[in-house]
Scaffold this active site. Structure first.
Site, PDB file in Angstrom:
ATOM      1  N   GLY A 318      -0.868   5.135  -1.632  1.00  0.00           N
ATOM      2  CA  GLY A 318      -0.168   4.431  -0.302  1.00  0.00           C
ATOM      3  C   GLY A 318      -0.976   2.612   0.360  1.00  0.00           C
ATOM      4  O   GLY A 318      -1.847   2.312  -1.224  1.00  0.00           O
ATOM      5  N   SER A 319      -0.586   2.281   1.111  1.00  0.00           N
ATOM      6  CA  SER A 319      -0.606   1.312   2.086  1.00  0.00           C
ATOM      7  C   SER A 319      -2.466   0.916   1.857  1.00  0.00           C
ATOM      8  O   SER A 319      -3.299  -0.370   2.628  1.00  0.00           O
ATOM      9  CB  SER A 319      -0.110   1.138   3.061  1.00  0.00           C
ATOM     10  OG  SER A 319       0.957   1.327   3.577  1.00  0.00           O
ATOM     11  N   ILE A 320      -2.915   1.924   2.166  1.00  0.00           N
ATOM     12  CA  ILE A 320      -5.136   1.759   1.771  1.00  0.00           C
ATOM     13  C   ILE A 320      -5.028   0.775   0.733  1.00  0.00           C
ATOM     14  O   ILE A 320      -6.592   0.656   1.294  1.00  0.00           O
ATOM     15  CB  ILE A 320      -5.454   3.121   1.405  1.00  0.00           C
ATOM     16  CG1 ILE A 320      -5.487   3.798   1.253  1.00  0.00           C
ATOM     17  CG2 ILE A 320      -5.158   4.195   2.536  1.00  0.00           C
ATOM     18  CD1 ILE A 320      -6.290   5.089   0.426  1.00  0.00           C
TER      19      ILE A 320
END
Lengths: 621, 371
Positions: A318-320
Site C-alpha cells: 500500500g501507500s508505505i
C-alpha cells in the site's frame, strides 16, 4: 558252552556300542571345543552384546536469551510414563493396570497406540507426560508389578513467556519420521525433540549438542542391573537473541486483539528488536503432550496462529511504498521536487476510460511531491508511476530489498513480489497491462511484501540507501568454553545511490507525515519527545463498486471485519542518526493512520524510554 | 576292635560298588555347585534338590541290596503296573506345560514314565535272556519290539518325545546287546527311514517346530530358536577356563532358558569353560566305563544285558542332553543326569545305579557261595 558263547557275543556287542558311543563323545567334545575355544571370541562378543547396552544420554539443549540476558527458553525435567513394548506380554492388561495408577487420557492412549503401530525408532514409547509428583510416587510403589512400564525423567523445552516469543523463537517438537531422515543419527541418539521452526530450527546445530552414553548391564528382561561406564553429553550452545523483551511485550500488547505483525530493526546493525506475529500460540504445547483436539483447533483456526505473519505473511504494502516511488522518480528524473500537479478525485490513463480513485473523495487539488507523500495522495503517485514505467519502478524497489528474502536467520521467510512484465509472464503467463503500473504506484495490485521486508525497507530509508541483513541472533555461547562469541554483523551495503538531497527531501516528507498537522499520522505526534519519520498505508481488501462510490451508501463495517482494509505503517527514529526502524501490519485494521501508527508510537516510546532510563543509569552510576 | 568288626559287617550288608559310588558323588557335587549358581539365590530350590538327592541315594543303596533275580521274577508285574499308570496319566493326569505326565499320589507327584525307563529294558532282558539259544529267536525278538513299542507309544502320546526316546533307546540296547543279527538291524533301519515321513506327520506341531528350529535356529531368533542361540552363546562365551563360578552372565542375567533344568549344562560350561566341561565329561565317562565293566563281568545273561542297557542308556542321556544344549540336536527335553534340577529323573537314575551295584556285588558273592 552256550553261556560262554553268549558272553562272548555280549562282549562283542558291547565293544561295538562302546566304540559308537566313544565316537559320539569325541564328536561332541570336538563340537564343544569349537564353541568354547575356536569360536570363543565370536560368542563372547554375542554374550557382551546381550548383557551390555549403551543407553544414550541426550544433551541438554542450549538456552535462549534475549539481548539483555533474560531467559526465553530453558529446559525442565519432566517425568513421563514410558512403555517398552518388547517387555510387555499383554499390552491391554498393562495399560489397564497403569491407568489405575496414573491418569491416561484418550488422547494419550490414541497417540500411544499410533506410535506402537508405527513400530517406532525408540525402545520405549511415551504414554503420559508431565506426571505430577504424586503420580510419580504412586507409580514408584507399584513399579515391580508393572513390567515394561517405567517413569523416566527427561529435560524438556520450556518457554517461560509462553506465546510471546512463539514466532520469534519457534518451538521444538517430537522428532517425526521425516525429521529422522534428515538428522545425523549419531547426534540424535536418545533425543525425542528437535527444533521445528524459527530460531529453534535455524540454530538447531548450535542448540542441540552431542549425546553421551551410559554403558549398562541389562538382564534378559531388559532391566538395568548396573552402570559400568560411559561418557557425559556435551550440552548445546546457548544463543543470545537481538530481541528486546520489553519491546516485544509492548508490540504484542499494542496489537491487542488484531491479527497482524510488528517488526522492529536496528537499522545500524540489522538486529531484530521485535518480531511479533499475532495470533500466537503457546510453544510449550509441542514439547509436552499435546491434545490432538487442541492442536486441531489451533491448526484449523481461521486466524492461523501457527502462521508466522512477520516473515511469511505477504501483504500488498500500500501507500508505505510511496516514499520509494518518489525516490525512484527523482532518481530517474521523471519527478520534480517542486512541480505541482492537479490531483482530482480520480486518475485516468490517457485513452482509457477506467478511473483510479484517490482515497480522498474530493481529491487533493494542486499538490507537489512533498505534500503528496505527507497526505498520501494516490492520484499523484498514479501519475508518477505512469511516468516512471513499471520496469524502472520494479528495478528500484528490488534494490530496496523487496521481492526477495532479506536473509534473516530464521525459517519460513518468504520473498514477496515486485511485479513487472517479466515477472507476470513467468509467473502467470500473462501480458502486462498499463493499468497495473498505475496501481503499483500506490503499492497495490500484485505487489506483496512481508512485514520483515517492510521493516528492512524502512531501515534502508533510515540508512539513506544502505541495506542491512536482519538478524535474530547476536551471540552464541559454546558449552565447552562458556564464552559468548558474538556473531559478525553483516556489512551494510549501499543499494540506492540517490544523492543526499533526494534523501533529505523524502525523509523530510516522512517526518512531516508525523509531525506536520496535515500529515496522515499527525495524531501520533502528540507528546512525542523524539523526532520520527513514517508513512501510513491503508490497503484495500475488497473492491469498492463504482455505484457505491457514487451516491450509493457505503456500508458500515464492524471493526476487525474481514472486509476491512489492512492497516500499515513504517517508521524510523530519530530522524538524525536513526536507531530503530519499525513496520506494523494490522490485518483488517481499518486505516494505517488510525490503527497501525499508534502501535508504532507505543513501541518507539518504549524504545526511547528505555534508552533514556539506561542513559540516566549510566549518568548516575 | 568290636566297633571295627561291626562296621565291616555293616559295609558288607550295604552292598556298594565303591568306584561307582565315588563317581556318582562327584557328579552330584558338581550338580549341586552348578545348581547353586543357576538357582540365583533361590535357597529353597537347592534345599529341595539336596533332599531329592538324599532320597535318590537312599533308594540306590536300598536297590543295591535287592538280589538281581528278584527283579527277574517281579518285572512283568512292574511293567504292567507301569503301563496301567501310563493309561491313568493319559486320562486323569495333571497337565504341566501342555503335556500330561504327572500323577498326583498324595505324597509325591510322580511320573509313571520314569518307572518304565527301568521296567521296560528289564522286562526285555528277562525275555531275551530266557532264550535257550545263543541269540534270541525271531518270535522273542518280535515280542520284545512289541513290549517296547507299547510304553514308548503311550509316553509319546502324553506327549513327551524325550522320555519316549529314552525308553525306546534303553530297550533297543537290550535287543542289540542280546545279539540281534546285523542284517535285521539294517532292515529295521531301512524300514524306519521309509517310515520317517509318516512319523513326521504324526508329530505334534510344537515338536515339528523344534525340529525345524533346530535345523535353522536363526529362523526364529526371538521364539523357539532363542533357547538354542542363547545356550550356544553361554557355552561359547565360557571359553577355555570359563567366567568363574557364579560369574556367568548368560545364566545369571536370565538369557539361558531353563537354566536350572534342561539347560544347566550351558550355565556350567559358561562358568567353568572347556576345562570344566572336560572334567565333567571325564566323570560321566568314568561312570559309563565302570558300568560296562560291571556288565562284562556280570554273572548271567540277564544281569549282563540289564547292566549294559542301563549303562548305555545313561550314556545316551548325557550325549543327547549335551548335543541338545550345544545345538547339535533339537530341543527334546532330556535332562542332564544328576545335574539338572528335577526329582523323578534323579531318583530314577540313582535307582538304576542301585540295580547296577546289585549286579556288581552279586557276582563275587555267588562265587563265594553265599547266595
Amino acid at each position: 558252552m552256550s553261556e560262554r558263547a553268549r558272553q562272548l557275543l555280549f562282549m562283542r556287542r558291547t565293544r561295538v556300542a562302546a566304540l559308537v558311543m566313544l565316537a559320539l563323545v569325541a564328536a561332541l567334545a570336538f563340537h564343544l571345543f569349537t564353541l568354547q575355544v575356536t569360536e570363543h571370541g565370536h560368542y563372547r562378543t554375542l554374550s557382551d552384546e546381550n548383557r551390555l547396552s549403551l543407553i544414550p544420554s541426550p544433551p541438554p539443549r542450549g538456552l535462549i536469551y534475549d539481548r539483555s540476558g533474560l531467559l526465553l527458553a530453558d529446559n525442565r525435567t519432566v517425568y513421563s510414563l514410558e512403555i517398552t513394548p518388547s517387555l510387555v506380554a499383554d499390552m491391554d492388561a498393562l495399560l489397564r493396570q497403569v491407568r489405575a495408577v496414573v491418569e491416561v487420557g484418550d488422547d494419550d492412549l490414541r497417540r500411544f497406540r499410533k506410535a506402537l503401530r508405527a513400530g517406532g525408532f525408540t525402545r520405549s514409547i511415551e504414554l503420559r507426560t508431565r506426571l505430577s509428583e504424586e503420580e510419580v510416587a504412586r507409580f514408584a510403589v507399584l513399579r515391580h508389578h508393572l513390567r515394561g512400564a517405567d517413569v523416566v525423567g527427561r529435560l524438556v523445552r520450556h518457554y517461560p513467556y509462553d506465546e510471546l516469543f512463539a514466532h520469534a523463537i519457534g518451538y521444538v517438537g517430537a522428532i517425526s519420521r521425516d525429521d529422522l531422515a534428515a538428522l545425523d543419527q549419531r547426534r540424535y541418539r536418545g533425543a525425542r525433540h528437535v527444533g521445528k521452526t524459527g530460531i529453534e530450527n535455524h540454530y538447531e546445530r548450535e542448540l542441540h549438542g552431542l549425546p553421551g552414553f551410559r554403558r549398562v548391564e541389562v538382564n534378559a528382561g531388559g532391566h538395568l542391573i548396573r552402570t559400568i561406564g560411559g561418557s557425559k553429553p556435551r550440552p548445546g550452545s546457548d544463543v543470545m537473541l537481538t530481541i528486546d523483551t520489553a519491546l516485544q511485550e509492548q508490540a504484542y500488547s499494542a496489537l491487542g486483539d488484531h491479527d497482524g505483525a510488528v517488526v522492529a530493526l536496528d537499522p545500524r546493525s540489522g538486529d531484530v528488536l521485535t518480531l511479533v506475529s499475532k495470533p500466537s500460540f503457546d510453544p510449550n504445547l509441542f514439547s509436552g503432550s499435546f491434545s490432538r483436539e487442541r492442536y486441531r483447533r489451533l491448526l484449523n483456526s481461521p486466524d492461523k496462529p501457527f502462521f508466522n505473519r512477520a516473515v511469511s505473511g505477504q501483504y500488498p504494502p500500500g501507500s508505505i511504498i510511496k516514499p520509494m516511488v518518489a525516490l525512484a522518480a527523482l532518481h530517474n528524473h521523471v519527478g520534480d521536487m517542486q512541480r505541482k500537479i492537479f490531483a482530482g478525485p480520480y486518475y485516468q490513463l490517457p485513452g482509457y476510460s477506467r478511473r483510479y480513485h484517490d482515497w480522498r473523495e474530493e481529491g487533493h487539488g494542486w499538490i507537489n511531491m512533498n505534500t503528496a507523500i505527507v497526505q498520501s495522495c494516490d492520484v499523484f503517485f498514479y501519475d508518477t508511476a505512469h511516468r516512471l514505467g513499471i520496469n524502472r519502478l520494479a528495478l528500484f524497489l528490488e534494490d530496496f530489498g523487496l521481492g526477495r528474502p532479506t536473509g534473516v536467520d530464521t525459517t519460513a521467510e518468504l520473498s514477496g513480489i515486485v511485479p513487472s512484465p517479466q515477472w507476470k509472464r513467468e509467473a502467470l503467463g500473462q501480458a502486462w497491462f498499463p493499468a497495473e503500473t498505475i496501481i503499483a504506484g500506490i503499492g497495490q495490485g500484485y505487489m506483496l511484501a512481508t512485514p520483515l521486508q517492510m521493516a528492512a525497507m524502512a531501515a534502508v530509508l533510515a540508512n539513506r540507501g544502505e541495506r542491512v541483513v536482519p538478524r535474530l541472533v547476536k551471540a552464541v555461547r559454546q558449552s565447552d568454553t562458556g564464552l559468548w562469541r558474538p556473531l559478525p554483523v553483516a556489512e551494510r551495503k549501499r543499494v540506492i545511490a540517490s544523492p543526499p538531497e533526494h534523501w533529505d527531501y523524502v525523509i523530510d516528507a516522512m517526518n512531516a507525515v508525523i509531525h506536520r498537522p496535515n500529515g496522515t499520522a499527525y495524531r501520533i505526534s502528540r507528546g512525542m519527545d523524539y523526532v520520527a519519520a513514517g508513512k501510513t498505508g491503508t490497503v484495500q481488501v475488497r473492491e469498492i463498486k463504482e455505484d457505491v462510490r457514487y451516491g450509493g451508501e457505503k456500508e458500515e463495517l464492524e471493526p476487525g471485519s474481514k472486509l476491512e482494509d489492512h492497516a500499515m505503517f513504517i517508521a524510523f527514529a530519530p530522524v538524525e542518526n536513526p536507531e530503530i526502524a519499525v513496520a506494523v501490519v494490522v490485518e483488517h485494521g481499518g486505516s494505517g493512520a488510525r490503527t497501525a501508527a499508534p502501535i508504532a508510537r507505543k513501541l518507539l516510546d518504549v524504545y526511547f524510554g528505555l534508552l533514556r532510563a539506561q542513559f540516566s543509569l549510566h549518568a548516575s552510576g | 576292635m568290636a566297633h571295627a568288626y561291626r562296621f565291616a559287617r555293616l559295609l558288607r550288608l550295604v552292598r556298594v560298588d565303591y568306584p561307582l559310588l565315588f563317581l556318582l558323588l562327584a557328579l552330584a557335587l558338581i550338580g549341586v555347585m552348578a545348581l547353586v549358581s543357576s538357582a540365583g539365590g533361590d535357597a529353597e530350590l537347592i534345599e529341595r534338590q539336596l533332599v531329592r538327592l538324599l532320597i535318590g541315594f537312599a533308594l540306590m543303596f536300598a536297590l543295591a541290596s535287592v538280589p538281581v533275580h528278584a527283579w527277574q521274577r517281579w518285572v512283568p508285574a512292574l511293567y504292567l503296573g507301569g503301563l496301567v499308570l501310563l493309561l491313568v496319566v493319559l486320562f486323569a493326569g495333571e497337565v504341566i506345560k501342555g503335556a500330561q505326565r504327572w500323577l498326583d499320589i498324595r505324597l509325591v507327584r510322580f511320573q509313571p514314565s520314569e518307572l518304565l525307563k527301568i521296567a521296560t529294558p528289564m522286562l526285555l532282558c528277562a525275555l531275551l535272556a530266557g532264550s535257550a539259544a545263543d541269540r534270541p529267536g525271531f518270535s522273542r525278538t518280535a515280542l520284545a519290539f512289541v513290549l517296547l513299542a507299547m510304553p514308548a507309544a503311550l509316553i509319546l502320546l502324553q506327549p513327551d518325545l524325550g522320555t519316549a526316546f529314552l525308553v525306546a533307546v534303553s530297550g533297543l540296547f537290550v535287543i542289540f546287546l542280546a545279539g540281534l543279527q546285523y542284517r535285521w538291524i539294517a532292515l529295521i533301519l531301512a524300514g524306519a527311514m521309509a517310515a520317517a515321513p509318516f512319523i513326521w506327520n504324526s508329530l505334534r506341531e510344537y515338536q515339528r517346530q523344534r525340529v525345524l528350529v533346530f535345523l535353522d535356529p536363526q529362523s526364529d531368533p526371538l521364539g523357539a530358536g532363542y533357547h538354542i542361540i542363547q545356550s550356544k552363546i553361554a557355552i561359547g562365551g565360557g571359553g577355555l577356563w570359563g567366567k568363574g563360578w557364579m560369574n556367568g552372565t548368560q545364566g545369571h542375567l536370565g538369557f539361558v532358558p531353563e537354566r536350572s533344568t534342561d539347560f544347566v549344562f550351558a550355565v556350567f560350561a559358561e562358568e567353568f569353560g572347556f576345562m570344566g566341561v572336560c572334567v565333567l565329561l571325564a566323570v560321566y565317562l568314568g561312570i559309563v566305563v565302570r558300568g560296562m565293566m560291571i556288565a562284562v563281568s556280570a554273572a548271567d545273561q540277564f544281569s549282563r544285558l540289564l547292566a549294559g542297557s542301563l549303562t548305555f542308556s545313561f550314556a545316551v542321556y548325557v550325549l543327547v542332553n549335551l548335543a541338545m544344549v550345544s545345538g547339535l540336536l533339537p530341543v527334546v527335553g532330556v535332562p542332564l543326569p544328576l545335574l539338572s534340577y528335577g526329582g523323578t529323573s534323579a531318583a530314577t537314575l540313582l535307582a538304576s545305579f542301585g540295580i547296577l551295584m546289585a549286579i556288581s556285588t552279586y557276582r563275587p558273592m555267588m562265587r563265594r557261595g553265599i547266595v
